[in-house]
Design an enzyme around this catalytic site. Structure first.
Site, PDB file in Angstrom:
ATOM      1  N   GLU A  39      42.419  37.381  34.913  1.00  0.00           N
ATOM      2  CA  GLU A  39      43.151  35.659  35.243  1.00  0.00           C
ATOM      3  C   GLU A  39      43.505  34.894  34.236  1.00  0.00           C
ATOM      4  O   GLU A  39      44.285  33.977  34.397  1.00  0.00           O
ATOM      5  CB  GLU A  39      42.011  35.281  36.373  1.00  0.00           C
ATOM      6  CG  GLU A  39      41.815  36.070  37.688  1.00  0.00           C
ATOM      7  CD  GLU A  39      41.356  37.475  37.460  1.00  0.00           C
ATOM      8  OE1 GLU A  39      41.671  38.305  38.249  1.00  0.00           O
ATOM      9  OE2 GLU A  39      40.627  37.508  36.769  1.00  0.00           O
ATOM     10  N   ASP A  62      37.925  41.038  44.901  1.00  0.00           N
ATOM     11  CA  ASP A  62      36.532  41.464  45.079  1.00  0.00           C
ATOM     12  C   ASP A  62      36.118  41.018  46.483  1.00  0.00           C
ATOM     13  O   ASP A  62      35.592  39.763  46.757  1.00  0.00           O
ATOM     14  CB  ASP A  62      35.713  40.630  43.919  1.00  0.00           C
ATOM     15  CG  ASP A  62      35.634  41.353  42.770  1.00  0.00           C
ATOM     16  OD1 ASP A  62      36.415  42.547  42.640  1.00  0.00           O
ATOM     17  OD2 ASP A  62      35.362  40.666  41.743  1.00  0.00           O
ATOM     18  N   ASP A  97      41.942  44.869  35.057  1.00  0.00           N
ATOM     19  CA  ASP A  97      40.916  43.880  35.849  1.00  0.00           C
ATOM     20  C   ASP A  97      40.475  42.590  34.786  1.00  0.00           C
ATOM     21  O   ASP A  97      40.927  42.542  33.889  1.00  0.00           O
ATOM     22  CB  ASP A  97      39.475  44.450  36.088  1.00  0.00           C
ATOM     23  CG  ASP A  97      38.848  43.789  36.996  1.00  0.00           C
ATOM     24  OD1 ASP A  97      39.294  42.897  37.718  1.00  0.00           O
ATOM     25  OD2 ASP A  97      37.597  44.632  37.493  1.00  0.00           O
TER      26      ASP A  97
END
Length: 798
Positions: free
Chosen positions: A406, A479, A403
């Site tokens: 990015e 999300d 997670d």
């Protein structure tokens, strides 16, 4: 040639003054610019431009090292106004005056044509060049692809960009998002011409599908090279397959990873985890995986355990596994700056963390507080990171969830652009490495988990990605929000990801942010039953209601159980579709345009999608709906629950109260099915059911793939590949069975064949020449069923 704009001068190639050929490579030289055209296959061409006459080092994280070069024909000709390179399927014309490209098929029909073609401008603020390419849009052209964009499936008229971004609670049409997939497909000429463009550039890339100029599709990057692959179909499904093969397909996942997964932020302490898992077994709701979010760690330090919450993790994980639950844990890229933390110590000592341009360490706040971040573009760092998983795997953990990669950084969003990266020996700034950072983290994670998981298969999930990530990881869409609009978005995103090379995808069922009601959660479960990655996940810390299958009351629990059971019954069908994806890049989820692109009605449809070879699904995406219209593509279709037959090429009205969802099966199909189970491997499969759907006067082929489900023996041929052919006539139905590979010893010894839609009253059946009478017990609810040895070769029902 140059033109003046408000901000900078745009440059265009001049006249070709010389040409050379080196095998399958062709070079076209103008005064300043070089075009390198390489022929990869009869249907794949690569175009690479050096604006100043010098190519950068040729390197790609996306293209698989196993992508082969093969062609049956290659020719080169000079004409008065253009040069021509041709293969068995394509004609590529390069205009002498300006390097503009025209692509034709072997019938000289237009596929794609440059508008301005390649051009560029100096990037005065950042350095390097902004490289552009523009193509003409055909009047009826539709565009698909680009990964996880939360917008209409057809991208015509959209302006989109790739720059991986932590987009918490992203809206419809929000952009950019988490993933960076610079691949799109075009379809025009009444569905006759389908092609793809893969723009292999890791800088921030932008795609304009006619928003700026309705007649022009453009793509460009703020750095790097103009380097793109043209992929010809003409079938869209073939384009998707070729792209997936070019960028690589995954290994087979463990079968349990295709089951149902349960997650929230966060399940802790151990007593809470055990409470949740025991409820699944008590309520007879199948589940294979339980997730531990960041609170399982000691102060959010990766590769550690919180001893207060989980005092004996190895024992706990073993007990969970004994009850059928595989434990999946989260790992983020941020490593806490803590002189007493062994992972941070090693990273500092070995100089493995990213640095700013002035040589200072990149620091950023994430969950642990101040953190440093590994440079996953450095192969030595990836090897180190892989080794860190030894402890987790020895604890018994079966999967890892990446997670925040990015990369996400609190307050500033992501890394500043001056952060430096190794980029596998091609040093660069974060401008170039940003879009691949998450993919390279997933790559390092995959290799570590695989190494220490042996002989079992690894399971990885990642939030951020670049083209080719499918070789290492599954993905989820990020999300999302507990709204009906986000249910619609999840449906579109997973279809788009699938045809963009990433079939192993799903969404957070029910929505991560906010609180669904029972109806929304139930409809989301129904959709996700047909997504390859199937996980409920919620930000439990922010909601009043738990988000487990039983959280909304008995009425909803009963329906949710029904659909999760259906998921497990269809596992052999999904596993077969996954094998086809691994073997030849065939997307598991297929938008309607990929099922019948010659029907213009399919080009704009978004709700319905194909699931594997023979199933069509249409989710219910609005509240209070008890019936909806479904568009059926060409062919004859059986309603899965109702059993009635409908002809394709039209819209049909389908009853769908809350406990039902429109599902159709293609006539002639053979759909394999497991018995009910609570988790994969709960007990040996004693009997495989084959549902056979009658189709008259047409031979239909179906496939069943099977192997151990959790080791690597299939790579050495230890698998079974069944081919079933059905052919129905007015008075009989023939099913033939051929084993193309028969090296795996399955547990079951017989098939139960259930025949649907038989138009005659069957009296007997013949198995490999032996005649049997049909008894009353062989018929129920207008269905006929028989049993046959799993090695049968031919059955005739008459």
């Amino acid at each position: 040639m140059q033109t003046q704009t408000k901000y900078s001068i745009k440059y265009y190639p001049g006249t070709i003054n010389s040409v050379s050929q080196e095998g399958n490579f062709f070079y076209f030289y103008t005064e300043d610019t070089i075009l390198e055209l390489s022929v990869k296959t009869d249907r794949i061409l690569r175009f690479r431009y050096a604006a100043d006459g010098f190519f950068q080092k040729d390197f790609s994280y996306a293209v698989s090292k196993y992508a082969s070069i093969h062609m049956t024909q290659l020719g080169f000709e000079e004409h008065a106004e253009h040069y021509e390179v041709h293969t068995a399927e394509l004609i590529c014309q390069i205009r002498k005056e300006n390097l503009k490209i025209t692509l034709l098929n072997k019938k000289h029909e237009l596929i794609l044509q440059d508008e301005a073609g390649f051009h560029w401008q100096h990037y005065l603020q950042k350095g390097g060049k902004i490289n552009y390419c523009s193509k003409e849009i055909q009047p009826d052209e539709a565009f698909y692809g680009l990964g996880d964009k939360p917008t209409e499936l057809n991208l015509r008229g959209k302006y989109l960009e790739n720059y991986g971004t932590d987009t918490y609670g992203f809206p419809k049409d929000g952009d950019p998002l988490y993933k960076n997939i610079p691949f799109y497909m075009g379809l025009h000429s009444q569905g006759r011409q389908g092609y793809g463009i893969f723009f292999d550039n890791t800088f921030r890339t932008i795609f304009d599908f006619g928003k700026g100029d309705t007649d022009t599709a453009s793509f460009w990057a703020r750095g790097g090279e103009m380097n793109y692959y043209f992929i010809y179909g003409p079938d869209l499904l073939e384009v998707a397959e070729q792209y997936a093969t070019l960028t690589g397909t995954p290994e087979m996942p463990p079968l349990w990873a295709l089951g149902y997964h349960q997650c929230r932020w966060s399940y802790y302490p151990e007593s809470k985890v055990k409470e949740i898992t025991s409820e699944f077994r008590k309520r007879k709701i199948p589940c294979d995986a339980i997730y531990l979010d960041i609170d399982y760690m000691d102060g959010f330090r990766c590769f550690t355990w919180n001893k207060e919450y989980f005092p004996e993790p190895k024992r706990m994980v073993k007990e969970l596994l004994g009850d059928g639950f595989k434990t999946v844990v989260i790992i983020d890229p941020g490593i806490k700056m803590d002189k007493d933390y062994w992972v941070w110590q090693q990273g500092i000592q070995k100089d493995y963390f990213c640095k700013r341009a002035d040589g200072t360490l990149m620091e950023g706040d994430v969950w642990p507080g101040k953190c440093n971040f590994p440079d996953f573009t450095n192969p030595e760092v990836r090897e180190w990171w892989s080794g860190l998983f030894r402890g987790l795997m020895e604890t018994g953990v079966r999967g890892v969830w990446n997670d925040m990669n990015e990369p996400a950084v609190f307050e500033i969003g992501t890394f500043p652009e001056d952060v430096r990266h190794d980029y596998d020996g091609n040093p660069c700034s974060h401008r170039k490495a940003h879009n691949v950072y998450g993919m390279q983290m997933a790559r390092a994670t995959y290799h570590g988990v695989k190494r220490y998981m042996m002989p079992n298969r690894p399971f990885i999930i990642t939030r951020s990605a670049y083209s080719g990530v499918q070789r290492y990881s599954s993905v989820w869409t990020g999300d999302n929000i507990a709204t009906w609009e986000h249910l619609w978005i999840a449906n579109v995103q997973c279809q788009r990801l699938s045809v963009s090379g990433i079939s192993f995808a799903g969404s957070d069922v029910g929505g991560f942010i906010g609180e669904p009601d029972g109806e929304l959660y139930t409809r989301w479960i129904q959709l996700a039953t047909f997504h390859p990655f199937f996980r409920t996940h919620s930000s439990g810390n922010d909601t009043k209601t738990e988000q487990e299958p039983w959280s909304f009351g008995h009425k909803y629990e009963t329906i949710v159980r029904k659909f999760i059971n259906l998921r497990y019954q269809l596992l052999p069908y999904l596993y077969t579709a996954f094998w086809q994806y691994v073997k030849q890049g065939t997307p598991i989820l297929r938008p309607l345009a990929y099922l019948d692109q010659n029907d213009p009605e399919t080009h704009q449809r978004m709700d319905e999608f194909g699931y594997g070879e023979h199933i069509l699904v249409c989710p219910v995406l609005e509240p209070g709906v008890s019936e909806r219209n479904v568009y059926l593509p060409k062919g004859i279709w059986y309603h899965y629950e109702g059993g009635y037959v409908a002809r394709g090429g039209q819209e049909v009205k389908v009853q769908c109260p809350l406990d039902k969802m429109p599902i159709f099966v293609k006539a002639g199909a053979v759909i394999p099915s497991f018995p009910k189970m609570q988790y994969v491997g709960e007990s040996p499969i004693k009997e495989m059911t084959l549902h056979v759907y009658f189709q008259q006067d047409e031979e239909v082929v179906s496939t069943l793939y099977e192997d151990d489900g959790d080791n690597h023996g299939y790579k050495n041929g230890l698998y079974n590949l069944h081919k079933f052919e059905t052919f129905g006539k007015k008075q009989d139905l023939i099913v033939t069975h051929h084993m193309e590979n028969d090296k795996y010893e399955s547990d079951y010894r017989q098939f139960k064949l259930v025949f649907h839609g038989v138009p005659f009253e069957a009296k007997e059946y013949i198995i490999d020449g032996k005649v049997y009478s049909l008894q009353k017990r062989n018929s129920l609810n207008n269905l006929v069923w028989i049993k046959a040895d799993k090695h049968f070769k031919r059955i005739i029902l008459r």
